[in-house]
Design an enzyme around this catalytic site. Structure first.
Site, short mmCIF file in Angstrom:
data_model
loop_
_atom_site.label_atom_id
_atom_site.label_comp_id
_atom_site.label_asym_id
_atom_site.label_seq_id
_atom_site.Cartn_x
_atom_site.Cartn_y
_atom_site.Cartn_z
N SER A 1 32.93 45.08 33.72
CA SER A 1 34.02 45.77 34.41
C SER A 1 33.53 46.35 35.72
O SER A 1 33.95 47.43 36.13
CB SER A 1 34.54 46.89 33.52
N GLY A 2 32.62 45.63 36.37
CA GLY A 2 32.13 46.08 37.68
C GLY A 2 33.11 45.67 38.76
O GLY A 2 34.33 45.53 38.52
N ASN A 3 32.58 45.43 39.94
CA ASN A 3 33.39 45.09 41.10
C ASN A 3 34.16 43.79 40.87
O ASN A 3 35.40 43.73 41.01
CB ASN A 3 32.41 44.97 42.28
N TRP A 4 33.46 42.75 40.46
CA TRP A 4 34.09 41.44 40.22
C TRP A 4 34.85 41.45 38.89
O TRP A 4 35.95 40.91 38.79
CB TRP A 4 33.01 40.36 40.24
N GLY A 5 34.24 42.06 37.89
CA GLY A 5 34.90 42.12 36.58
C GLY A 5 36.28 42.76 36.69
O GLY A 5 37.26 42.29 36.10
N LYS B 1 22.70 30.75 46.06
CA LYS B 1 23.23 31.18 47.38
C LYS B 1 22.92 32.66 47.62
O LYS B 1 22.84 33.11 48.76
CB LYS B 1 24.71 30.86 47.53
N ARG C 1 29.14 14.60 68.81
CA ARG C 1 28.73 13.19 68.78
C ARG C 1 27.46 12.99 67.95
O ARG C 1 27.32 11.99 67.25
CB ARG C 1 28.47 12.70 70.22
N ASN C 2 26.54 13.97 68.01
CA ASN C 2 25.30 13.82 67.23
C ASN C 2 25.60 13.68 65.73
O ASN C 2 25.06 12.81 65.07
CB ASN C 2 24.40 15.04 67.47
N1 LIG Z 1 31.22 41.57 43.45
C1 LIG Z 1 31.58 40.36 43.91
O1 LIG Z 1 32.23 40.22 44.95
C2 LIG Z 1 31.23 39.15 43.11
C3 LIG Z 1 30.29 39.20 42.07
N2 LIG Z 1 29.99 38.08 41.37
C4 LIG Z 1 29.02 38.10 40.28
O2 LIG Z 1 29.61 38.76 39.16
C5 LIG Z 1 28.58 39.34 38.35
C6 LIG Z 1 28.97 40.77 38.02
O3 LIG Z 1 29.07 41.49 39.23
P1 LIG Z 1 30.06 42.73 39.48
O4 LIG Z 1 31.25 42.69 38.58
O5 LIG Z 1 30.30 42.75 40.94
O6 LIG Z 1 29.20 43.95 38.97
P2 LIG Z 1 28.63 45.19 39.81
O7 LIG Z 1 27.64 44.79 40.81
O8 LIG Z 1 29.78 46.00 40.26
O9 LIG Z 1 27.74 45.86 38.65
C7 LIG Z 1 27.89 47.03 38.08
C8 LIG Z 1 28.32 46.82 36.64
O10 LIG Z 1 27.16 46.79 35.78
C9 LIG Z 1 27.41 47.66 34.69
N3 LIG Z 1 26.16 48.10 34.05
C10 LIG Z 1 25.27 49.01 34.50
N4 LIG Z 1 24.26 49.15 33.61
C11 LIG Z 1 24.52 48.28 32.59
C12 LIG Z 1 23.84 47.95 31.41
N5 LIG Z 1 22.68 48.52 31.05
N6 LIG Z 1 24.39 47.00 30.59
C13 LIG Z 1 25.55 46.39 30.95
N7 LIG Z 1 26.25 46.67 32.06
C14 LIG Z 1 25.72 47.61 32.88
C15 LIG Z 1 28.19 48.78 35.32
O11 LIG Z 1 28.84 49.53 34.35
C16 LIG Z 1 29.17 47.99 36.19
O12 LIG Z 1 30.26 47.54 35.45
C17 LIG Z 1 27.28 39.23 39.16
O13 LIG Z 1 26.51 38.17 38.64
C18 LIG Z 1 27.74 38.89 40.57
O14 LIG Z 1 26.82 38.08 41.28
C19 LIG Z 1 30.57 36.87 41.65
C20 LIG Z 1 31.50 36.77 42.66
C21 LIG Z 1 31.90 37.89 43.46
O1 LIG Z 2 29.21 36.09 45.06
C1 LIG Z 2 29.69 36.64 46.03
C2 LIG Z 2 30.40 35.89 47.08
O2 LIG Z 2 30.58 34.54 46.73
C3 LIG Z 2 29.49 38.09 46.22
O3 LIG Z 2 28.34 38.22 46.90
P1 LIG Z 2 27.53 39.61 46.86
O4 LIG Z 2 27.09 39.81 45.43
O5 LIG Z 2 26.41 39.41 47.82
O6 LIG Z 2 28.53 40.67 47.30
#
Ligand SMILES: NC(=O)C1=CN([C@@H]2O[C@H](COP(=O)(O)OP(=O)(O)OC[C@H]3O[C@@H](n4cnc5c(N)ncnc54)[C@H](O)[C@@H]3O)[C@@H](O)[C@H]2O)C=CC1
Ligand SMILES: O=C(CO)COP(=O)(O)O
Length: 311
Positions: free
Chosen positions: A10-14, A203, A238-239
């Site tokens: 439930s982080g940023n992407w979650g 990436k 062209r290249n």
């Molecule tokens: N943020 C983005 O824009 C994008 C992220 N992703 C990928 O999604 C995946 C998750 O990233 P986000 O949702 O952005 O997370 P985030 O970077 O916001 O991470 C924080 C999350 O980790 C949790 N956390 C902290 N300690 C923990 C522990 N000990 N056990 C389990 N959870 C814990 C926090 O509660 C929070 O939900 C990553 O692999 C990221 O590369 C993929 C595409 C976009």
């Molecule tokens: O995966 C992502 C974009 O495709 C998000 O990238 P960051 O984790 O660097 O914000």
């Protein structure tokens, strides 16, 4: 039986995908309308984050300003979140997957399906493993992957973008597409879990490099003569046109220059030779593998595929 989706993370992407999934399950009769979302519990201003999310329908810490659908229910207990689910969406940072899998091991029915949105790999003394393989191995269930050019806040704000689901079994890919696809978040499915997952994981290293280079970069690179011209020439010049024809026809650059350019002159092939001469005199070819490979393809009949191997 209705499919029931649970979100693990439930982080940023979650949180951004919780908004999408919570909306989409309401549009199909075969999905249970409740989506549980496991939250790694923490205190925010003295209150449990799960309680804040369930009261305000907003993840005030990780995705502030975005309302989540009310059918997304935050839950601090991982097992309870997943126990009645048929579709698991893994979206925790990759360093936490192992502990999540350990806790879920033996508690997930074999007919459950998973998808990993995690960008990373698992490395141990034997080498590396895909995160989706970790999930499959630990839980004994099939796992798809989802990865794309997606920034969480942009997706949450419903700005247009696309994403890719890699599947092992097409019905899994199609089912997961239903919970993610929206008019502004377009999902394409491909039968290539490894390709999709490695693109997403690797990436991130290059992104660090991109930031480092931008930090170091001379301002001139931001003038039209710099990155803008590089993108333009790689897209329409062209290249690139003649180089692509070289791969497709197998003809030499000189011959193609005559056939395709009607007297106009390619600059890249001769500049590649000039630069190669300087680099080889100074013993620097190994530091410029891309320039060196391109010279050899243009002038020494090196097969074009070597551009990948040599760098
Ligand atoms: N943020 C983005 O824009 C994008 C992220 N992703 C990928 O999604 C995946 C998750 O990233 P986000 O949702 O952005 O997370 P985030 O970077 O916001 O991470 C924080 C999350 O980790 C949790 N956390 C902290 N300690 C923990 C522990 N000990 N056990 C389990 N959870 C814990 C926090 O509660 C929070 O939900 C990553 O692999 C990221 O590369 C993929 C595409 C976009
Ligand atoms: O995966 C992502 C974009 O495709 C998000 O990238 P960051 O984790 O660097 O914000």
């Amino acid at each position: 039986m209705a499919e029931k989706v649970a979100l693990i993370g439930s982080g940023n992407w979650g949180s951004a995908v919780a908004k999408i999934i919570g909306g989409n399950v309401q549009n199909f009769p075969h999905f249970d309308k409740e989506v549980k979302m496991w939250v790694f519990e923490e205190q925010v201003n003295g209150q449990n984050l799960t309680e804040i999310i369930n009261a305000k329908h907003e993840n005030v810490k990780y995705l502030p300003g975005i309302k989540l659908p009310e059918n997304v229910v935050a839950c601090p207990d991982l097992i309870k979140t997943c126990e009645d689910a048929t579709m698991l969406v893994f979206v925790v940072p990759h360093q936490f997957v192992a502990s999540v899998c350990r806790q879920l091991k033996g508690k997930i029915p074999a007919d459950c399906k998973a998808i990993s949105l995690i960008k990373g790999v698992d490395v141990n003394e034997h080498g590396f493993r895909l995160i989706s393989d970790m999930i499959q191995d630990a839980l004994g269930i099939r796992s798809c992957v989802l990865s794309g050019a997606n920034i969480a806040i942009e997706v949450a704000e419903e700005r247009f973008c696309e994403t890719t689901i890699g599947y092992r079994s097409r019905p899994d890919g199609e089912l997961f597409k239903q919970i993610f696809n929206t008019p502004n978040f377009r999902v394409n499915i491909v039968e290539d879990v490894i390709g999709v997952e490695l693109c997403g994981a690797l990436k991130n290293i290059i992104a660090i490099g991109g930031g480092l280079v931008d930090g170091l970069k001379d301002e001139t690179f931001f003038e039209s003569c710099g990155v803008a011209d590089l993108i333009t020439t790689c897209a329409g010049g062209r290249n690139r046109k003649v180089a692509e024809a070289h791969v497709i026809t197998g003809k030499s650059f000189d011959q193609l220059e005559k056939e395709m350019l009607n007297g106009q002159k390619l600059q890249g092939t001769s500049t590649a030779k000039d630069m190669y001469n300087i680099l080889s005199k100074k013993g620097l070819c190994h530091e410029f593998p891309l320039m060196t490979a391109i010279y050899r393809i243009c002038h020494e009949d090196l097969p074009a595929i070597k551009i990948v191997e040599d760098i």
